[in-house]
Design a protein around this motif. Structure first.
Motif, mmCIF file in Angstrom:
data_model
loop_
_atom_site.group_PDB
_atom_site.id
_atom_site.type_symbol
_atom_site.label_atom_id
_atom_site.label_comp_id
_atom_site.label_asym_id
_atom_site.label_seq_id
_atom_site.Cartn_x
_atom_site.Cartn_y
_atom_site.Cartn_z
ATOM 1 N N MET A 1 2.787 1.706 -10.619
ATOM 2 C CA MET A 1 1.362 1.591 -10.225
ATOM 3 C C MET A 1 0.535 1.325 -11.519
ATOM 4 O O MET A 1 -0.367 0.436 -11.342
ATOM 5 C CB MET A 1 0.891 3.081 -9.453
ATOM 6 N N ALA A 2 0.719 1.996 -12.583
ATOM 7 C CA ALA A 2 0.236 1.564 -13.950
ATOM 8 C C ALA A 2 0.369 0.006 -14.156
ATOM 9 O O ALA A 2 -0.747 -0.297 -14.598
ATOM 10 C CB ALA A 2 0.905 2.422 -14.921
ATOM 11 N N ALA A 3 1.624 -0.563 -13.981
ATOM 12 C CA ALA A 3 1.668 -1.760 -14.270
ATOM 13 C C ALA A 3 0.521 -2.807 -13.265
ATOM 14 O O ALA A 3 -0.040 -3.611 -13.859
ATOM 15 C CB ALA A 3 3.070 -2.474 -14.200
ATOM 16 N N LEU A 4 0.582 -2.264 -12.186
ATOM 17 C CA LEU A 4 -0.362 -3.002 -11.194
ATOM 18 C C LEU A 4 -1.873 -2.936 -11.701
ATOM 19 O O LEU A 4 -2.568 -3.912 -11.646
ATOM 20 C CB LEU A 4 -0.076 -2.595 -9.890
ATOM 21 N N VAL A 5 -2.321 -1.757 -11.806
ATOM 22 C CA VAL A 5 -3.748 -1.513 -12.226
ATOM 23 C C VAL A 5 -3.999 -2.228 -13.555
ATOM 24 O O VAL A 5 -5.114 -2.732 -13.742
ATOM 25 C CB VAL A 5 -3.712 -0.010 -12.491
ATOM 26 N N GLY A 21 -2.588 4.981 -6.832
ATOM 27 C CA GLY A 21 -1.547 4.947 -5.983
ATOM 28 C C GLY A 21 -1.460 5.851 -4.814
ATOM 29 O O GLY A 21 -0.591 5.766 -3.852
ATOM 30 N N ALA A 22 -2.180 6.730 -5.081
ATOM 31 C CA ALA A 22 -2.241 8.017 -3.848
ATOM 32 C C ALA A 22 -3.226 7.948 -3.046
ATOM 33 O O ALA A 22 -4.483 7.837 -3.364
ATOM 34 C CB ALA A 22 -2.047 9.400 -4.536
ATOM 35 N N ALA A 23 -3.123 7.659 -1.661
ATOM 36 C CA ALA A 23 -3.913 7.741 -0.472
ATOM 37 C C ALA A 23 -3.449 7.945 0.648
ATOM 38 O O ALA A 23 -2.233 7.612 1.140
ATOM 39 C CB ALA A 23 -4.655 5.920 -0.808
ATOM 40 N N VAL A 24 -4.355 8.375 1.499
ATOM 41 C CA VAL A 24 -4.014 8.510 2.863
ATOM 42 C C VAL A 24 -5.102 7.841 3.867
ATOM 43 O O VAL A 24 -6.581 8.266 3.478
ATOM 44 C CB VAL A 24 -4.107 10.125 3.202
ATOM 45 N N LEU A 25 -4.777 6.843 4.509
ATOM 46 C CA LEU A 25 -5.769 6.133 5.325
ATOM 47 C C LEU A 25 -5.362 6.352 6.736
ATOM 48 O O LEU A 25 -4.248 6.006 7.170
ATOM 49 C CB LEU A 25 -5.571 4.445 4.759
ATOM 50 N N THR A 26 -6.210 6.490 7.565
ATOM 51 C CA THR A 26 -6.082 6.549 9.083
ATOM 52 C C THR A 26 -6.022 5.253 9.538
ATOM 53 O O THR A 26 -5.759 4.172 8.878
ATOM 54 C CB THR A 26 -7.282 7.299 9.768
ATOM 55 N N ALA A 27 -5.967 5.085 10.826
ATOM 56 C CA ALA A 27 -5.454 3.885 11.629
ATOM 57 C C ALA A 27 -6.743 2.883 11.322
ATOM 58 O O ALA A 27 -6.669 1.569 11.443
ATOM 59 C CB ALA A 27 -5.237 4.034 13.005
ATOM 60 N N ALA A 28 -7.841 3.346 10.787
ATOM 61 C CA ALA A 28 -8.804 2.551 10.305
ATOM 62 C C ALA A 28 -8.610 1.842 9.001
ATOM 63 O O ALA A 28 -9.645 1.116 8.623
ATOM 64 C CB ALA A 28 -10.130 3.421 10.092
ATOM 65 N N ASP A 68 3.222 -7.656 -3.794
ATOM 66 C CA ASP A 68 3.326 -7.989 -2.782
ATOM 67 C C ASP A 68 3.453 -6.940 -2.031
ATOM 68 O O ASP A 68 3.014 -6.967 -0.513
ATOM 69 C CB ASP A 68 4.465 -9.022 -2.246
ATOM 70 N N GLY A 69 4.156 -5.884 -2.216
ATOM 71 C CA GLY A 69 4.533 -4.592 -1.212
ATOM 72 C C GLY A 69 3.301 -3.923 -0.894
ATOM 73 O O GLY A 69 3.227 -3.810 0.558
ATOM 74 N N PRO A 70 2.154 -3.357 -1.744
ATOM 75 C CA PRO A 70 1.036 -2.528 -1.270
ATOM 76 C C PRO A 70 0.213 -3.360 -0.129
ATOM 77 O O PRO A 70 -0.256 -2.761 1.045
ATOM 78 C CB PRO A 70 0.293 -2.328 -2.237
ATOM 79 N N LEU A 71 0.009 -4.784 -0.175
ATOM 80 C CA LEU A 71 -0.670 -5.704 0.743
ATOM 81 C C LEU A 71 0.035 -5.790 1.967
ATOM 82 O O LEU A 71 -0.645 -5.536 2.865
ATOM 83 C CB LEU A 71 -0.939 -6.733 0.006
ATOM 84 N N ARG A 72 1.463 -6.039 1.794
ATOM 85 C CA ARG A 72 2.363 -6.237 3.016
ATOM 86 C C ARG A 72 2.263 -4.756 3.862
ATOM 87 O O ARG A 72 2.231 -4.854 5.003
ATOM 88 C CB ARG A 72 3.783 -6.455 2.601
ATOM 89 N N SER A 86 0.337 6.724 0.866
ATOM 90 C CA SER A 86 1.018 6.354 -0.338
ATOM 91 C C SER A 86 0.958 7.603 -1.456
ATOM 92 O O SER A 86 -0.005 8.228 -1.529
ATOM 93 C CB SER A 86 0.613 5.075 -0.732
ATOM 94 N N SER A 87 1.848 7.506 -2.186
ATOM 95 C CA SER A 87 2.080 8.793 -3.237
ATOM 96 C C SER A 87 2.647 8.169 -4.321
ATOM 97 O O SER A 87 3.527 7.165 -4.393
ATOM 98 C CB SER A 87 3.012 9.966 -2.660
#
Length: 91
Positions: A1-5, A21-28, A68-72, A86-87
């Motif tokens: 994540m550090a490299a991407l940021v 890189g750490a997030a919790v997102l609902t179906a929204a 590509d991974g996070p967007l996919r 994500s963690s």
């Protein structure tokens, strides 16, 4: 994540949900997808340059997968009506 940021820069990285890189997102997640796409969908010269700059950072991550991974994952989750968890782990 550090490299991407590092590649995205602080202004763009700060618009991503979560922290480092750490997030919790609902179906929204589908409602936030356009903003995430604007940050992660690199194109043109920026897309060409990014893997090399990410590869300059220490670690064994595949630079293209980091791009590509996070967007996919977010696109697939939004399409399926699911959320995203994500963690980041340090070993």
């Amino acid at each position: 994540m550090a490299a991407l940021v590092h590649e995205l820069g602080p202004g763009r990285a700060r618009t991503l949900p979560g922290w480092a890189g750490a997030a919790v997102l609902t179906a929204a997640v589908r409602h936030r997808l356009p903003g995430v796409e604007a940050v992660l969908a690199l194109a043109g010269e920026e897309r060409t340059r990014a893997p090399a700059r990410i590869g300059d950072r220490p670690g064994d991550e595949d630079p293209r997968q980091l791009l590509d991974g996070p967007l996919r994952v977010r696109r697939e989750s939004a399409s399926a009506g699911l959320g995203v968890f994500s963690s980041r782990l340090r070993l």
